[in-house]
Design an enzyme around this catalytic site. Structure first.
Site, mmCIF file in Angstrom:
data_model
loop_
_atom_site.group_PDB
_atom_site.id
_atom_site.type_symbol
_atom_site.label_atom_id
_atom_site.label_comp_id
_atom_site.label_asym_id
_atom_site.label_seq_id
_atom_site.Cartn_x
_atom_site.Cartn_y
_atom_site.Cartn_z
ATOM 1 N N GLU A 242 0.828 -1.215 0.000
ATOM 2 C CA GLU A 242 0.000 0.000 0.000
ATOM 3 C C GLU A 242 0.863 1.266 0.000
ATOM 4 O OE1 GLU A 242 -2.797 -0.684 3.269
ATOM 5 O OE2 GLU A 242 -4.118 -1.712 1.855
ATOM 6 N N ASP A 321 -8.502 -9.070 3.630
ATOM 7 C CA ASP A 321 -8.261 -7.979 4.585
ATOM 8 C C ASP A 321 -9.343 -7.904 5.655
ATOM 9 O OD1 ASP A 321 -7.247 -5.766 5.815
ATOM 10 O OD2 ASP A 321 -7.876 -4.338 4.291
ATOM 11 N N GLU A 349 -12.719 -2.851 11.714
ATOM 12 C CA GLU A 349 -12.716 -2.024 10.502
ATOM 13 C C GLU A 349 -13.861 -2.366 9.547
ATOM 14 O OE1 GLU A 349 -8.970 -2.041 8.447
ATOM 15 O OE2 GLU A 349 -9.777 -0.955 6.714
HETATM 16 C C1 GCU Z 1 -6.107 -2.221 5.702
HETATM 17 C C2 GCU Z 1 -6.436 -0.903 6.338
HETATM 18 C C3 GCU Z 1 -5.276 0.023 6.330
HETATM 19 C C4 GCU Z 1 -4.044 -0.663 6.928
HETATM 20 C C5 GCU Z 1 -3.778 -1.968 6.209
HETATM 21 C C6 GCU Z 1 -2.653 -2.801 6.830
HETATM 22 O O1 GCU Z 1 -5.948 -2.050 4.324
HETATM 23 O O2 GCU Z 1 -7.541 -0.316 5.669
HETATM 24 O O3 GCU Z 1 -5.620 1.161 7.072
HETATM 25 O O4 GCU Z 1 -2.929 0.151 6.854
HETATM 26 O O5 GCU Z 1 -4.928 -2.759 6.258
HETATM 27 O O6 GCU Z 1 -2.969 -3.791 7.469
HETATM 28 O O7 GCU Z 1 -1.492 -2.494 6.654
#
Ligand code: GCU
Length: 614
Positions: A242, A321, A349
């Protein structure tokens, strides 16, 4: 200090102020004395401390109970005994040993005081870009964790950006050492998340893991950190995930990147937790070759055997996730030569964000049943705590933290047992009813928010509330591809072949329509709306029914809670009642949006003629 003091959580029988103690044994003595006095118990109890073991024994000799263990074993034993007495149970005689040596809470706290995916106020630890906490509250927090055997916390968000990276440098490091000292008597060790790219902003000018300057730089960082915090459990890293930088930026593998950091920690006995949440977060929705659940396995399974022995791959429980329902991550089956940590998420979440009630232990039980023998070596959970008065936003969400501690200690999830224990401690006047609410809650939520294993029908970014196509044409690789006659992704051999990542027994179970559990049907299969399910209903009718029932059952949860007025503290009753009001609204919204969505796609009416909005 702006912070509220926090509720006594599941330890209302202990005095709010904790007597100081420099060691677990000292703390155990004072907690024991305070607890026995508060419970008006005349039981004679002696502590026998030896060694530094986490295990403990509770024995009865000539009318006296003995708690025998090391530091912090005697403290754990003390809490176990006091909790049993508080529930009116006989002394829990026995030998107690933890299943996992590290039972970690991952806080996703930012240094400005916000919390990523935090639904319980601000950070307990940070404010204004530095460590700033209410000491008394951190003592209560640590007691709560120790009382269920959680023995490690990672303080900061996995997404590390400056200035958060400065946490491992002086002067912040001094503050960090202060916090470590405060937590140590509770048996809690610190970890920190570090930014893989950090040396690129310092003398080395690069973060290439094969650069000797980078290696020396990290070795020095580790040395300085361990000089101040000798029992630091290690570092946690989110890399090439990400938009975070990582070894790929330098054309290196994750084994090369992880081993480099692990070698810096090795002389000090530290562990490197390397998160496996790696996937293409810029997938084009038109691309039908890429299937997000396959990503982590494709990336890490070939690297098995290449990691140093103090590297731990931290793997989310499911392949996507933290959705309401996912199969176990196949990666947990694929790394026989690598140390692994199972990562759960207490922060809800995708499961109601501590507004909607969602007791998680049943979900974990389902995951544990799909784990290979031996499962993981360590266990971690993303925290659901904040500086909110009730710790979790929702007073009942504390049951998830409690259940996590118990699950991590025992290495198994026993939803009914943990719920009952927690409720009997927290709300003795209404324990049976609250246990029922907890146990019903995940099924209710699943009915209205996750039809048969479909995930990500949530509002983008916030991840709360329904949006059936919120992610359908977006970058994140989470598609259901609904059209007028069918929905879901075929992940079997005729489709993306994701199922081939599983060992044979799971693979066959998921691939066959007759053995794939209903709750995962649309995770693994693309099905027509008129497909008949085992119970005779059509797929679409099942979706309609679940949503109507889910919304109704949410109302029933609310009604059951309202009945409990007078049997739980009034401020708790009022707070939770407000949450249930929001949950009922949310459930109705899910029901109407999802049912209308499918009706408009398919043109097939509800067999029972209930209201859908054409
Ligand atoms: C999910 C979440 C993010 C987080 C990511 C992770 O995508 O929405 O906020 O950073 O998980 O586990 O690294």
């Amino acid at each position: 200090m702006k912070q509220a003091s926090g509720t006594p959580a599941w330890l209302p029988f202990l005095p709010m102020d904790i007597p100081a103690g420099n060691s677990s044994a000292q703390l155990a003595r004072s907690e024991l004395a305070a607890g026995l006095a508060a419970l008006a118990s005349s039981q004679r109890v002696e502590l026998e401390v030896k060694g530094a073991d986490e295990g403990y024994d509770i024995l009865l000799r000539e009318g006296t109970l003995h708690i025998r263990g090391g530091e912090p074993g005697v403290l754990y034993g003390t809490y176990t005994l006091l909790q049993a007495l508080a529930r009116g149970e006989p002394a829990p005689l026995g030998n107690y040993r933890p299943r996992y040596p590290l039972r970690m809470l991952n806080h996703w706290d930012n240094m400005d005081g916000s919390v990523e995916r935090g639904y319980a106020g601000g950070s307990l630890f940070f404010n204004n870009n530095r460590l700033a906490y209410d000491q008394a509250r951190i003592h209560r927090y640590a007691r709560m964790l120790a009382s269920v055997g959680i023995n490690a916390i990672c303080l900061n968000n996995v997404n590390v950006r400056p200035p958060m990276d400065g946490l491992i440098l002086p002067p912040q490091l001094d503050d960090l050492a202060g916090l470590a000292n405060l937590l140590r008597p509770y048996g809690i060790r610190l970890l920190v998340c570090v930014d893989f790219a950090m040396p690129a902003r310092h003398e080395p000018g690069t973060a290439d893991p094969l650069s000797p300057q980078v290696q020396a730089w990290w070795a020095l960082r580790a040395k300085q950190v361990y000089a101040r915090i000798p029992d630091l459990a290690g570092f946690v890293v989110k890399a090439d995930s990400e938009h975070r930088p990582g070894p790929h930026t330098y054309g290196r593998s994750h084994a090369q990147g992880a081993n480099m950091l692990a070698r810096a920690l090795k002389p000090h006995g530290g562990l490197l937790f390397w998160r496996c949440f790696v996937y293409n977060c810029r997938q084009d929705w038109r691309d039908r070759q890429t299937d997000r659940p396959k990503a982590a396995y494709e990336h890490y399974a070939p690297l098995d055997g290449q990691f140093d022995d103090n590297v731990v791959l931290q793997i989310k429980s499911g392949p996507v996730d933290f959705q309401v329902r996912e199969p176990v991550s196949p990666l947990l089956h694929a790394l026989p030569q690598t140390k692994k940590a199972l990562e759960l998420q207490l922060a809800q979440e995708y499961t109601g964000q501590q507004i909607d009630l969602f007791y998680q232990a049943a979900q974990w039980q389902d995951i544990f049943r799909q784990l290979p023998p031996g499962g993981a070596d360590y266990i971690a959970a993303v925290s659901n705590l904040g500086d909110d008065e009730s710790w979790c936003g929702h007073d009942l969400a504390l049951a998830n933290l409690y259940a996590f501690g118990r699950t991590a200690w025992r290495g198994e999830s026993l939803p009914g047992r943990y719920a009952m224990e927690w409720a009997a401690l927290s709300f003795p006047e209404a324990a049976g009813e609250i246990t029922k609410l907890l146990l019903a809650s995940p099924h209710v939520y699943e009915k209205y928010a996750a039809p048969l294993g479909l995930g990500f029908m949530v509002n983008p970014q916030t991840h709360y509330g329904p949006s059936p196509e919120g992610y359908e044409y977006a970058l994140w690789g989470t598609y259901h591809r609904a059209n007028h006659e069918a929905i879901g992704i075929d992940r079997g051999p005729e489709g993306t072949n994701f199922t081939a990542q599983y060992p044979l027994h799971l693979r066959q179970r998921f691939e066959r329509l007759t053995t794939c559990p209903d709750r995962l049907l649309l995770f693994f299969h693309r099905l027509r709306y008129d497909q008949r399910l085992a119970d005779g209903r059509s797929l679409l009718q099942r979706i309609y029914d679940d949503h109507f029932e889910g919304a109704q059952e949410a109302e029933a949860l609310q009604a059951a809670w309202l009945e409990l007025a007078g049997r739980v503290p009034p401020e708790v009753h009022a707070r939770v009642a407000r949450r249930f009001e929001m949950q009922v609204q949310n459930a109705r919204e899910w029901r109407d949006v999802i049912n209308t969505y499918f009706y408009r796609k398919s043109g097939i009416p509800d067999e029972q003629g209930r209201l859908i909005h054409p």
